[in-house]
Motif scaffolding. Structure first.
Motif, PDB file in Angstrom:
ATOM      1  N   VAL A  93      67.356   4.716  53.038  1.00 25.74           N
ATOM      2  CA  VAL A  93      68.898   5.137  52.575  1.00 25.74           C
ATOM      3  C   VAL A  93      68.926   6.633  52.042  1.00 25.74           C
ATOM      4  O   VAL A  93      69.621   7.532  52.591  1.00 25.74           O
ATOM      5  CB  VAL A  93      69.526   4.151  51.874  1.00 25.74           C
ATOM      6  CG1 VAL A  93      70.710   4.650  51.210  1.00 25.74           C
ATOM      7  CG2 VAL A  93      69.612   2.968  52.913  1.00 25.74           C
ATOM      8  N   PRO A  94      67.990   6.926  50.942  1.00 26.96           N
ATOM      9  CA  PRO A  94      68.110   8.288  50.626  1.00 26.96           C
ATOM     10  C   PRO A  94      67.478   9.315  51.307  1.00 26.96           C
ATOM     11  O   PRO A  94      68.344  10.514  51.306  1.00 26.96           O
ATOM     12  CB  PRO A  94      67.331   8.139  49.057  1.00 26.96           C
ATOM     13  CG  PRO A  94      66.550   6.692  49.283  1.00 26.96           C
ATOM     14  CD  PRO A  94      67.324   6.048  50.178  1.00 26.96           C
ATOM     15  N   LEU A  95      66.502   9.016  52.159  1.00 29.11           N
ATOM     16  CA  LEU A  95      66.008  10.065  53.166  1.00 29.11           C
ATOM     17  C   LEU A  95      66.930  10.278  54.272  1.00 29.11           C
ATOM     18  O   LEU A  95      67.245  11.469  54.565  1.00 29.11           O
ATOM     19  CB  LEU A  95      64.590   9.510  53.792  1.00 29.11           C
ATOM     20  CG  LEU A  95      63.467   9.594  52.878  1.00 29.11           C
ATOM     21  CD1 LEU A  95      62.161   8.870  53.547  1.00 29.11           C
ATOM     22  CD2 LEU A  95      63.066  11.114  52.260  1.00 29.11           C
ATOM     23  N   GLY A  96      67.681   9.236  54.633  1.00 30.48           N
ATOM     24  CA  GLY A  96      68.491   9.374  55.751  1.00 30.48           C
ATOM     25  C   GLY A  96      69.888  10.344  55.271  1.00 30.48           C
ATOM     26  O   GLY A  96      70.368  11.080  55.843  1.00 30.48           O
ATOM     27  N   THR A  97      70.354   9.889  53.979  1.00 24.82           N
ATOM     28  CA  THR A  97      71.423  10.850  53.171  1.00 24.82           C
ATOM     29  C   THR A  97      70.785  12.123  53.173  1.00 24.82           C
ATOM     30  O   THR A  97      71.802  13.149  53.230  1.00 24.82           O
ATOM     31  CB  THR A  97      71.660  10.208  51.819  1.00 24.82           C
ATOM     32  OG1 THR A  97      71.806   8.827  52.021  1.00 24.82           O
ATOM     33  CG2 THR A  97      72.774  11.039  51.167  1.00 24.82           C
ATOM     34  N   LEU A  98      69.557  12.485  52.810  1.00 25.56           N
ATOM     35  CA  LEU A  98      69.191  13.748  52.430  1.00 25.56           C
ATOM     36  C   LEU A  98      69.178  14.652  54.055  1.00 25.56           C
ATOM     37  O   LEU A  98      69.820  15.593  54.015  1.00 25.56           O
ATOM     38  CB  LEU A  98      67.574  13.614  52.054  1.00 25.56           C
ATOM     39  CG  LEU A  98      67.011  15.143  51.691  1.00 25.56           C
ATOM     40  CD1 LEU A  98      67.751  15.855  50.849  1.00 25.56           C
ATOM     41  CD2 LEU A  98      65.650  15.005  51.289  1.00 25.56           C
ATOM     42  N   VAL A  99      68.609  13.890  55.021  1.00 24.86           N
ATOM     43  CA  VAL A  99      68.630  14.628  56.211  1.00 24.86           C
ATOM     44  C   VAL A  99      70.369  14.896  56.898  1.00 24.86           C
ATOM     45  O   VAL A  99      70.494  15.962  57.325  1.00 24.86           O
ATOM     46  CB  VAL A  99      68.170  13.828  57.201  1.00 24.86           C
ATOM     47  CG1 VAL A  99      68.155  14.170  58.783  1.00 24.86           C
ATOM     48  CG2 VAL A  99      66.406  13.621  56.733  1.00 24.86           C
ATOM     49  N   GLY A 100      70.938  13.906  56.329  1.00 22.46           N
ATOM     50  CA  GLY A 100      72.473  13.750  56.920  1.00 22.46           C
ATOM     51  C   GLY A 100      73.329  15.013  56.030  1.00 22.46           C
ATOM     52  O   GLY A 100      73.827  15.719  56.732  1.00 22.46           O
ATOM     53  N   GLN A 101      72.595  15.294  54.906  1.00 23.25           N
ATOM     54  CA  GLN A 101      73.208  16.297  54.053  1.00 23.25           C
ATOM     55  C   GLN A 101      72.812  17.627  54.623  1.00 23.25           C
ATOM     56  O   GLN A 101      73.402  18.707  54.709  1.00 23.25           O
ATOM     57  CB  GLN A 101      72.990  15.852  52.595  1.00 23.25           C
ATOM     58  CG  GLN A 101      73.851  15.313  51.904  1.00 23.25           C
ATOM     59  CD  GLN A 101      73.575  15.125  50.565  1.00 23.25           C
ATOM     60  OE1 GLN A 101      72.435  15.287  50.091  1.00 23.25           O
ATOM     61  NE2 GLN A 101      74.369  14.499  49.677  1.00 23.25           N
TER      62      GLN A 101
END
Length: 142
Positions: free
Chosen positions: A69-77
């Motif tokens: 979740v945090p890595l996906g959020t980082l990539v998404g941002q």
């Protein structure tokens, strides 16, 4: 291969209905993945170690959720939502190839994939998203 397809469909479509169908199928595939993981874990260990095998599968799911979740959020941002879906598809392809080749290829592929995305972004092959300020966002939502 269905996971890769269901990850790329939302990136490539402009239809909200198709987006929802692809994500629904992806959710169903995840449930199937968990069930198959339990069965496989129990089938490769002796009966007295089945509980431990299931706990390893469940631990993997929880750790992947906690890190994903945090890595996906980082990539998404960094790359936008389409970029995060594309990165997920690329990782899925790497894992699929590694599964057919051998386990060391999976590890090597994941390392390459984790390095390729930031390097491509830094080199200018991938453009960072334009982030609007709060006033633009507030005006757009009204």
């Amino acid at each position: 291969m269905l996971v890769i397809l269901c990850t790329l469909v939302p990136v490539l479509t402009t239809s909200f209905g198709l987006f929802v169908v692809a994500r629904t199928v992806m959710g169903a595939l995840h449930g199937l993945f968990v069930a198959v993981g339990f069965v496989l874990a129990m089938s490769i260990v002796p009966p007295e170690r089945m509980g431990r095998a299931i706990s390893v599968v469940v631990s993997g799911l929880f750790v992947s959720t906690a890190l994903g979740v945090p890595l996906g959020t980082l990539v998404g941002q960094a790359l936008g939502w389409r970029g995060s879906f594309t990165a997920g598809a690329v990782l899925s392809v790497v894992v699929l190839i590694g599964t057919f080749a051998n386990s060391s290829a999976v590890i090597t592929g994941l390392i390459i994939a984790v390095i390729i995305i930031p390097v491509a972004w830094a080199a200018g092959f991938l453009k960072p998203p334009v982030i609007a300020d709060a006033t633009e966002l507030a005006a757009a939502t009204v």
